[in-house]
Design an enzyme around this catalytic site. Structure first.
Site, PDB file in Angstrom:
ATOM      1  N   GLU A 155      70.688  53.897  56.437  1.00  0.00           N
ATOM      2  CA  GLU A 155      70.249  52.958  57.484  1.00  0.00           C
ATOM      3  C   GLU A 155      69.908  51.645  56.798  1.00  0.00           C
ATOM      4  O   GLU A 155      69.263  51.638  55.746  1.00  0.00           O
ATOM      5  CB  GLU A 155      69.024  53.506  58.216  1.00  0.00           C
ATOM      6  CG  GLU A 155      68.398  52.548  59.217  1.00  0.00           C
ATOM      7  CD  GLU A 155      67.150  53.125  59.862  1.00  0.00           C
ATOM      8  OE1 GLU A 155      67.089  54.359  60.065  1.00  0.00           O
ATOM      9  OE2 GLU A 155      66.201  52.359  60.137  1.00  0.00           O
ATOM     10  N   GLU A 160      62.791  44.018  60.633  1.00  0.00           N
ATOM     11  CA  GLU A 160      61.831  44.698  61.497  1.00  0.00           C
ATOM     12  C   GLU A 160      60.572  43.847  61.524  1.00  0.00           C
ATOM     13  O   GLU A 160      60.234  43.195  60.535  1.00  0.00           O
ATOM     14  CB  GLU A 160      61.498  46.091  60.972  1.00  0.00           C
ATOM     15  CG  GLU A 160      62.657  47.068  61.029  1.00  0.00           C
ATOM     16  CD  GLU A 160      62.241  48.456  60.566  1.00  0.00           C
ATOM     17  OE1 GLU A 160      61.951  49.302  61.420  1.00  0.00           O
ATOM     18  OE2 GLU A 160      62.210  48.666  59.344  1.00  0.00           O
TER      19      GLU A 160
END
Length: 219
Positions: A155, A160
């Protein structure tokens, strides 16, 4: 209570450009040319590039998406106008099965439509601030590596942000060292002069020997 995440100009640069041709963004490394972009010029999402994932992860076998997310994803929470994709988080009740979810939002992916292996990827994004919010701009593989799922297939989190920390964004790689379900990751964070509610360019330069995450061109 309707905070929103606004995205403009997601772009992928992958092929080498001709000598003398200028990159389409001031942050694009020398040697890359535009292979895909979406400027959100219409009134709705382009189905050739995007799809909305709905519900609470039931279709992919991950209840509440594997990390106890408290919202129900809806297509109508993603709208396009003025050259931007706007994702709204709403305080509203949505029943599902024996459970009612007190919040809704939207989750958009390009799986099977737009993909790249190595290259340069960027998007200009304005994020919401506030307790409990966790917007992200991230990548998963088109197919599970060796038939094994997360985290073995990897991933890539280009960006974020936690709404409670409005002057900070993070990037991360998630993976498995031994091919098992054991989870390893590397992460980095960037302190911002302007808050996450301002538009910033979040990017990844993916080369054979390294991945470089940047905010506004600063690694």
């Amino acid at each position: 209570w309707e905070p929103s995440m606004a995205i403009s100009s997601p772009r992928v640069f992958s092929s080498r450009f001709e000598e003398g041709k200028q990159p389409e963004s001031s942050y694009v490394p020398q040697g890359y040319s535009l292979s895909w972009s979406d400027e959100f010029e219409g009134a709705s999402l382009d189905s050739a590039s995007w799809e909305c994932q709905l519900g609470v992860g039931q279709d992919v076998g991950l209840w509440e998406w594997g990390n106890q997310e408290k919202q129900y994803y809806k297509k109508e929470n993603a709208t396009v106008s003025d050259g931007k994709l706007v994702i709204e988080a709403k305080k509203e009740t949505t029943p599902y099965g024996n459970t009612s979810y007190a919040y809704s939002s939207a989750r958009i992916r390009s799986k099977g439509k737009v993909h790249c292996a190595r290259g340069y990827v960027e998007a200009k994004i304005s994020l919401p601030s506030g307790q409990g919010l966790w917007p992200a701009f991230w990548m998963l593989p088109e197919n599970n590596f060796e038939g094994k799922g997360w985290p073995y297939s990897g991933e890539i989190d280009i960006m974020e942000a936690r709404g409670r920390l409005p002057y900070e964004s993070t990037s991360a790689l998630h993976y498995s060292n031994d091919g098992s379900s054991g989870h390893a990751y590397q992460t980095g964070k960037r302190s911002l002069f302007d808050p996450i509610t301002s538009f910033h360019v979040y990017s990844l330069l993916w080369e054979e020997s390294q991945m470089v995450f940047s905010v506004d061109g600063i690694p």
